[in-house]
Design an enzyme around this catalytic site. Structure first.
Site, mmCIF file in Angstrom:
data_model
loop_
_atom_site.group_PDB
_atom_site.id
_atom_site.type_symbol
_atom_site.label_atom_id
_atom_site.label_comp_id
_atom_site.label_asym_id
_atom_site.label_seq_id
_atom_site.Cartn_x
_atom_site.Cartn_y
_atom_site.Cartn_z
ATOM 1 N N LYS A 5 75.513 33.920 105.933
ATOM 2 C CA LYS A 5 76.911 33.810 107.042
ATOM 3 C C LYS A 5 76.281 34.204 108.312
ATOM 4 O O LYS A 5 77.201 34.061 109.298
ATOM 5 C CB LYS A 5 77.819 34.991 106.271
ATOM 6 C CG LYS A 5 78.434 34.386 105.058
ATOM 7 C CD LYS A 5 79.589 35.010 104.661
ATOM 8 C CE LYS A 5 80.309 34.314 103.474
ATOM 9 N NZ LYS A 5 81.356 35.075 102.960
ATOM 10 N N LYS A 8 77.180 25.008 98.531
ATOM 11 C CA LYS A 8 78.551 25.951 97.735
ATOM 12 C C LYS A 8 79.802 25.217 98.203
ATOM 13 O O LYS A 8 79.795 25.170 99.428
ATOM 14 C CB LYS A 8 78.371 27.342 97.792
ATOM 15 C CG LYS A 8 79.208 27.942 96.975
ATOM 16 C CD LYS A 8 78.999 29.490 97.250
ATOM 17 C CE LYS A 8 79.459 29.993 98.589
ATOM 18 N NZ LYS A 8 80.340 31.342 98.318
ATOM 19 N N LYS A 36 85.235 28.278 101.360
ATOM 20 C CA LYS A 36 86.630 28.213 102.375
ATOM 21 C C LYS A 36 86.106 27.802 103.912
ATOM 22 O O LYS A 36 87.192 27.171 104.410
ATOM 23 C CB LYS A 36 87.188 29.637 102.345
ATOM 24 C CG LYS A 36 87.680 29.870 101.061
ATOM 25 C CD LYS A 36 87.904 31.413 101.190
ATOM 26 C CE LYS A 36 88.047 32.052 100.048
ATOM 27 N NZ LYS A 36 87.926 33.640 99.764
HETATM 28 N N1 AQP Z 1 81.475 27.360 95.059
HETATM 29 C C1 AQP Z 1 81.942 28.322 94.319
HETATM 30 N N2 AQP Z 1 81.465 28.259 92.814
HETATM 31 C C2 AQP Z 1 81.793 29.352 91.968
HETATM 32 N N3 AQP Z 1 82.341 30.458 92.280
HETATM 33 C C3 AQP Z 1 82.592 30.574 93.607
HETATM 34 N N4 AQP Z 1 83.241 31.762 94.359
HETATM 35 C C4 AQP Z 1 83.366 31.415 95.475
HETATM 36 N N5 AQP Z 1 82.953 30.170 95.646
HETATM 37 C C5 AQP Z 1 82.517 29.652 94.659
HETATM 38 C C6 AQP Z 1 83.721 33.048 93.709
HETATM 39 O O1 AQP Z 1 85.028 33.060 93.859
HETATM 40 C C7 AQP Z 1 85.325 34.620 94.011
HETATM 41 C C8 AQP Z 1 85.928 35.005 95.180
HETATM 42 O O2 AQP Z 1 85.074 34.744 96.311
HETATM 43 P P1 AQP Z 1 85.474 35.259 97.708
HETATM 44 O O3 AQP Z 1 86.604 34.507 98.288
HETATM 45 O O4 AQP Z 1 85.892 36.730 97.868
HETATM 46 O O5 AQP Z 1 84.272 35.010 98.602
HETATM 47 P P2 AQP Z 1 83.042 33.866 98.878
HETATM 48 O O6 AQP Z 1 82.370 33.919 97.687
HETATM 49 O O7 AQP Z 1 82.617 34.393 100.086
HETATM 50 O O8 AQP Z 1 84.009 32.501 98.916
HETATM 51 P P3 AQP Z 1 83.694 31.326 99.649
HETATM 52 O O9 AQP Z 1 84.651 30.216 99.451
HETATM 53 O O10 AQP Z 1 82.179 30.945 99.823
HETATM 54 O O11 AQP Z 1 84.076 31.922 101.459
HETATM 55 P P4 AQP Z 1 83.344 31.669 102.547
HETATM 56 O O12 AQP Z 1 83.641 30.273 102.780
HETATM 57 O O13 AQP Z 1 84.022 32.514 103.527
HETATM 58 O O14 AQP Z 1 81.910 32.275 102.357
HETATM 59 C C9 AQP Z 1 83.726 35.196 93.833
HETATM 60 O O15 AQP Z 1 83.721 35.766 92.453
HETATM 61 C C10 AQP Z 1 82.968 34.203 94.182
HETATM 62 O O16 AQP Z 1 81.822 34.233 93.340
#
Ligand code: AQP
Length: 333
Positions: free
Chosen positions: A114, A198, A201
């Site tokens: 990140k 992955k 968002k």
């Molecule tokens: N691609 C994914 N596949 C499976 N699980 C996922 N999670 C996130 N992306 C995937 C799971 O969703 C839960 C909530 O995640 P979060 O929103 O708190 O944060 P994150 O993991 O940082 O989500 P993003 O979409 O990847 O956000 P950004 O783009 O900001 O980095 C968690 O249990 C996570 O494992």
């Protein structure tokens, strides 16, 4: 015996299929088991580790609650609340940051990803994020944490922090050492545009993900445009190893249909992608549209959503403030 469940989702907008299949779907199953006690947190303190527009953040907090409920979490059965309103989280995070070691945090790959090449400009919060996550989990005597595969390393750190605190203060079992609940298959949903990344968002292209608020046409269009390769669908699971996009799409289909990869491959082997994509779109529309319709409806009921958070915060605060008071005693405050 039932499980004590804690998990969180960041209110950073664009909740997507990866969040749903990797985490929220699992939350719903755990919520439905009457023996479990579940706490689902909208982790707004985590969200501000990167810049957020205050107005959007407020809306995204409500949208996350709406997503939980629209997906099937019952706010009467599970505690739903937002992290910033239960001050024990920030307090415990500070104390635990004095237990966690720099070396441990330096190994966290999510920070490296990140922060990218410009670590000097990343917030201190982004770096110490996993310590706050440990505090979140440990305050609730959590036994199991349902998360996507990307959170595995943070959970291992949480276990290390719990054990070190128990050892340092010679208080065996003060913090329960929680177990991750990561699905064996389909625990990491990948981008529709690049099977090695992955689904996320923060990815700039909206075509890379299915949002939980997408409508039918958007879903069909995104699946039509999803990256594939030129070969027909494979006949064995092993053939998928070198075909990340095909693996991801078949994985998504399998997860939605509650089938294993082998069964899905049997269903489609030798067929072309256009036929498979039609079936996949259909399965997605069937799963996502009821959720997205309900999210949109709930977003018009702001008072209802705010009341859920308020009630959830009261319940969470009772548990968390008791634990943080014990932490004070143990460390000598
Ligand atoms: N691609 C994914 N596949 C499976 N699980 C996922 N999670 C996130 N992306 C995937 C799971 O969703 C839960 C909530 O995640 P979060 O929103 O708190 O944060 P994150 O993991 O940082 O989500 P993003 O979409 O990847 O956000 P950004 O783009 O900001 O980095 C968690 O249990 C996570 O494992």
């Amino acid at each position: 015996m039932g499980k004590k469940i804690f998990s969180g989702v960041q209110p950073t907008g664009n909740l997507h299929l990866g969040n749903y299949l990797g985490a929220i779907k699992n939350f719903v199953d755990l919520n439905n088991d009457l023996d479990n006690e579940c706490v689902f947190c909208v982790v707004d303190l985590h969200a501000i580790t990167v810049n957020q527009d205050p107005k959007e953040l407020r809306n995204n907090i409500r949208e996350t609650v709406a997503t939980f409920i629209a997906s099937g979490i019952d706010p009467e059965k599970s505690i739903i609340f937002n992290q910033s309103k239960v001050s024990a989280h920030s307090e415990a995070a500070w104390i635990l940051s004095c237990v966690a070691r720099m070396g441990w945090l330096n190994r966290m790959t999510q920070f490296k990803e990140k922060a990218g090449n410009d670590k000097e400009k990343a917030s201190v919060g982004l770096y110490s994020y996993p310590v706050l996550m440990a505090a979140d989990i440990l305050l609730y005597e959590t036994t199991h944490v349902p998360v996507g595969d990307d959170q595995k390393q943070h959970l291992e750190l949480c276990r290390d922090i719990a054990q070190k605190f128990n050892n340092d203060f010679k208080f065996e079992d003060f913090f329960k050492v929680p177990e991750p609940l990561i699905q064996k298959e389909f625990s990491r949903i990948m981008s529709l545009k690049d099977g090695s990344k992955k689904m996320s968002k923060s990815e700039s292209s909206d075509l890379s993900r299915i949002n939980l608020t997408d409508d039918k046409d958007q879903i069909i269009n995104k699946i039509k445009k999803a990256k594939t390769d030129t070969l027909p669908l494979p006949e064995t699971v092993a053939e998928l190893e070198k075909r990340p996009e095909a693996k991801n799409l078949i994985g998504i289909y399998s997860s939605l249909a509650n089938k294993n990869l082998e069964k899905s491959i049997k269903e489609f082997s030798g067929k072309n992608f256009s036929e498979f994509k039609e079936k996949l779109s259909q399965a997605l529309v069937e799963k996502i549209i009821p959720i997205s319709t309900e999210i949109k409806k709930l977003l018009n009921e702001k008072e209802y959503l705010d009341t859920i958070l308020l009630k959830g915060c009261e319940k969470a605060d009772k548990i968390a403030s008791k634990k943080v008071n014990k932490i004070h005693e143990i460390v000598g405050f």
